[in-house]
Design an enzyme around this catalytic site. Structure first.
Site, PDB file in Angstrom:
ATOM      1  N   HIS A 127       0.868  -1.178   0.000  1.00 52.03           N
ATOM      2  CA  HIS A 127       0.000   0.000   0.000  1.00 52.03           C
ATOM      3  C   HIS A 127       0.916   1.243   0.000  1.00 52.03           C
ATOM      4  O   HIS A 127       2.028   1.188   0.527  1.00 52.03           O
ATOM      5  CB  HIS A 127      -0.814  -0.058   1.291  1.00 52.03           C
ATOM      6  N   ASP A 205       3.099  -4.679   8.123  1.00 57.59           N
ATOM      7  CA  ASP A 205       1.861  -3.937   7.926  1.00 57.59           C
ATOM      8  C   ASP A 205       0.732  -4.963   7.976  1.00 57.59           C
ATOM      9  O   ASP A 205       0.532  -5.717   7.031  1.00 57.59           O
ATOM     10  CB  ASP A 205       1.913  -3.219   6.569  1.00 57.59           C
ATOM     11  N   GLN A 208      -4.350  -5.738   6.736  1.00 59.24           N
ATOM     12  CA  GLN A 208      -5.278  -6.694   6.130  1.00 59.24           C
ATOM     13  C   GLN A 208      -5.224  -8.075   6.778  1.00 59.24           C
ATOM     14  O   GLN A 208      -5.963  -8.973   6.374  1.00 59.24           O
ATOM     15  CB  GLN A 208      -4.987  -6.831   4.620  1.00 59.24           C
ATOM     16  N   LYS A 231     -10.712  -1.392   9.946  1.00 64.83           N
ATOM     17  CA  LYS A 231     -10.824  -2.532   9.029  1.00 64.83           C
ATOM     18  C   LYS A 231     -11.230  -3.796   9.777  1.00 64.83           C
ATOM     19  O   LYS A 231     -11.215  -4.889   9.221  1.00 64.83           O
ATOM     20  CB  LYS A 231      -9.493  -2.753   8.299  1.00 64.83           C
ATOM     21  N   CYS A 371      -4.559   2.342  -3.824  1.00 63.12           N
ATOM     22  CA  CYS A 371      -3.340   2.884  -3.194  1.00 63.12           C
ATOM     23  C   CYS A 371      -2.171   1.941  -3.383  1.00 63.12           C
ATOM     24  O   CYS A 371      -1.359   1.749  -2.463  1.00 63.12           O
ATOM     25  CB  CYS A 371      -3.542   3.155  -1.705  1.00 63.12           C
TER      26      CYS A 371
HETATM   27  C1  LIG Z   1      -2.199  -3.154   3.472  1.00 62.05           C
HETATM   28  C2  LIG Z   1      -2.633  -1.799   3.921  1.00 62.05           C
HETATM   29  N1  LIG Z   1      -1.760  -0.989   4.513  1.00 62.05           N
HETATM   30  C3  LIG Z   1      -2.104   0.223   4.951  1.00 62.05           C
HETATM   31  C4  LIG Z   1      -3.369   0.715   4.804  1.00 62.05           C
HETATM   32  C5  LIG Z   1      -3.673   2.100   5.295  1.00 62.05           C
HETATM   33  O1  LIG Z   1      -4.516   2.054   6.382  1.00 62.05           O
HETATM   34  P1  LIG Z   1      -5.132   3.399   6.990  1.00 62.05           P
HETATM   35  O2  LIG Z   1      -5.731   4.122   5.839  1.00 62.05           O
HETATM   36  O3  LIG Z   1      -6.131   2.906   7.974  1.00 62.05           O
HETATM   37  O4  LIG Z   1      -4.013   4.150   7.611  1.00 62.05           O
HETATM   38  C6  LIG Z   1      -4.326  -0.090   4.184  1.00 62.05           C
HETATM   39  C7  LIG Z   1      -5.718   0.368   4.006  1.00 62.05           C
HETATM   40  O5  LIG Z   1      -6.148   1.063   3.183  1.00 62.05           O
HETATM   41  C8  LIG Z   1      -3.941  -1.366   3.726  1.00 62.05           C
HETATM   42  O6  LIG Z   1      -4.828  -2.157   3.109  1.00 62.05           O
END
Ligand SMILES: Cc1ncc(COP(=O)(O)O)c(C=O)c1O
Lengths: 414, 149
Positions: A127, A205, A208, A231, A371
């Protein structure tokens, strides 16, 4: 005895938004769970209960309300620690979400530990929140950012990691536990054992993964671990960063301000203990307290049951989608190696058009680059469609998606 | 209009066979733009002769709405004077494809529809300012472009 599918179906009554009708009075089919999940009444009610009955700032006053809200806030920290099997809840730092957690590490740990010529390793399926902070850091430090590429199956090519590690310059390997586009579950154990052998720090990270499977942080052996509450049934604006105490204690602070200090003088300050050193300012109290209810809810169902439920849905969806001519599925074909996320393209129809047409049937999926433009470049597409499942989704809803996709074929005369 | 309010025959047809699709080497105006929401990108190329648009092409990746609007816009402006094109209004473009309703019904998809017009306005603005040193003729086209949606 209720069958498992019925038990999951039964959960739906806790989620008021799932009763909604959208567009032309169509039943909502919510398949955008990788972006954010819906919230059960238990979470929604806890937040209004806080504002109606307990609202107060925390850690500061001695009055009754302040004591109640401080206790509820700190209780959540303990629950998170227990949920992840962490012994010391002072290692749990509340942040705004995954993005803030990663930025905190990049800023507070990265600036002190990454020097010119060092290497940070990430992957092609990250992401943007696990790419951009490292670009900023490596540019500032004249360090290098390297990528572990993915193969045709959407899996990481780990020999590249060996090559990077053999340079002796790698300071951190940072990767997503589960890809938010392909659903690939990363081979965490392998990566971590390679990194441990090389004495390299690891950030996971888990945005997910934590919502969808059991995670035992006591066993994983990473150094930093980040995820978002929204999430996993929780409110927006709450995330968690976990790191080992020894690392957190040595780290410089991130934001300066109230709560993170021990003593402030005109020209110098000493830092508060963990976790407060990293929680400057009034935190998102109500939502943290709401998040406790989300964890409670998930624990009641059981993370292994959740994983199995989603695996069932994913298998079914993959089978049904394979039958649609012209539909390209991305990622590994083995459902066991992936989470409940399915990215696809439909002939030459742009994902935005697919999204708009099936939205008319009430089906909410995500169309776009998710993203993850580095990954889009690799897949050689501008965008994909993504359907992602959670505890309240059913096979009947997947049937609705399939019918809606057939409708796309009609509109575009495929 | 009966049937789908967005995906009309005309839009599907344009998305399959866009008009003026391609590239002009060393074009007098080359404007690149992207829609960060969905990753759509377009490149718009214009040649100007005698203050008129003598040649126009576009290429890129986009949804059916984006492709159809780019096609129609390029058809509509070919041969027009820059003065006429400067005054070109979004309703003119949208009504050509029966998409006026998007302004109200879809704040997201309207961005797909107007990406081409935004690029056009920015492109002409830069042409006047950078190439012709004529900021008077450029007027406030850049602001118009930025405020289009
Ligand atoms: C794998 C991953 N990392 C990071 C994020 C970013 O999360 P957040 O927008 O809650 O900071 C997301 C979600 O969009 C994600 O799917």
């Amino acid at each position: 005895m209720q069958s498992t599918a019925d038990a999951f179906e039964d959960l739906r009554k806790d989620f008021p938004v799932l009763n909604r009708r959208v567009r032309d009075n169509k039943k909502l089919v919510y398949f955008d769970n990788a972006a954010t999940t819906q919230k059960p009444n238990q979470v929604i009610d806890a937040i209004s209960d806080f504002y109606q009955n307990h609202n107060s700032n925390i850690h500061r006053a001695v009055h009754a309300l302040a004591e109640e809200s401080t206790e509820a806030f700190e209780n959540t920290r303990d629950m998170v620690a227990k949920f992840l099997n962490i012994e010391d809840s002072r290692e749990i730092i509340f942040v705004r979400g995954t993005t803030e957690g990663i930025n905190l590490v990049a800023y507070a740990w990265g600036r002190d530990n990454v020097k010119e010529g060092d290497i940070i390793v990430t992957t092609e399926y990250e992401h943007h929140s696990n790419i951009v902070p490292w670009q900023l850091l490596t540019q500032e430090k004249k360090a290098q950012l390297k990528y572990i590429d993915i193969d045709d199956n959407g899996e990481l090519m780990l020999d590249q990691l060996d090559d990077y590690l053999s340079t002796g310059k790698v300071k951190l390997v940072t990767f997503s536990h589960m890809s938010n586009v392909l659903g690939t579950i990363s081979p965490v154990e392998k990566i971590i054992s390679k990194c441990k052998n090389a004495g390299v720090k690891v950030l996971i990270d888990a945005a997910q993964s934590v919502p969808h499977m059991k995670v035992n942080l006591n066993e994983i052996g990473c150094d930093f671990f980040v995820f978002s509450g929204h999430k996993m049934l929780g409110p927006t604006g709450v995330g968690v960063l976990w790191a080992k105490k020894e690392i957190l204690e040595k780290m410089s602070p991130f934001l300066g301000g109230g709560d993170m200090i021990r003593e402030v003088h005109k020209y110098e300050t000493t830092w508060n203990d963990l976790p407060y050193k990293f929680e400057a300012g009034t935190p998102n109290i109500a939502d943290v307290i709401g998040f406790a209810k989300a964890i409670e809810y998930l624990e009641k169902i059981g993370m292994d049951n959740i994983r199995n439920h989603e695996l069932e849905l994913t298998k079914y969806a993959l089978e049904e989608m394979k039958k649609i001519p012209g539909l390209t599925l991305y990622g590994t074909k083995e459902p066991e190696k992936r989470g409940g996320v399915i990215s696809f393209n439909f002939n030459d129809v742009h994902p935005h058009d697919v999204g708009t047409i099936i939205d008319k049937d009430g089906v909410a999926i995500r169309s776009g680059h998710h993203c993850a433009q580095v990954l889009m470049e690799k897949l050689n597409v501008a965008a994909t469609n993504r359907a992602s499942f959670y505890i309240y989704n059913t096979k009947e809803e997947i049937d609705v998606l399939i019918t809606a996709l057939q409708n796309v074929a009609k509109v575009f005369k495929l | 209009m009966s049937g789908d309010p967005i995906y009309t025959e005309m839009i599907i047809e344009y998305s399959r066979n866009p008009s003026n699709f391609g590239k002009i080497d060393n074009a007098h105006i080359h404007q690149h733009d992207a829609n960060p929401l969905c990753g759509d990108t377009i490149d718009l190329y214009l040649n100007i002769d005698d203050n008129k648009i003598s040649e126009v092409k576009f290429d890129g990746h986009g949804c059916a709405i984006c492709m159809a609007c780019c096609s129609v816009l390029t058809e509509m402006i070919k041969g027009k004077t820059l003065d006429d094109v400067k005054k070109f209004d979004k309703d003119e473009l949208l009504s050509e494809l029966g998409l006026e309703h998007l302004v109200k019904t879809s704040p997201v998809r309207i961005k797909c529809a107007l990406l081409s017009l935004k690029s056009l306005k920015f492109g002409i603005y830069s042409y006047f300012v950078d190439k012709m040193n004529d900021s008077e003729s450029a007027g406030n086209l850049n602001e118009e472009a930025a405020n289009l949606y």
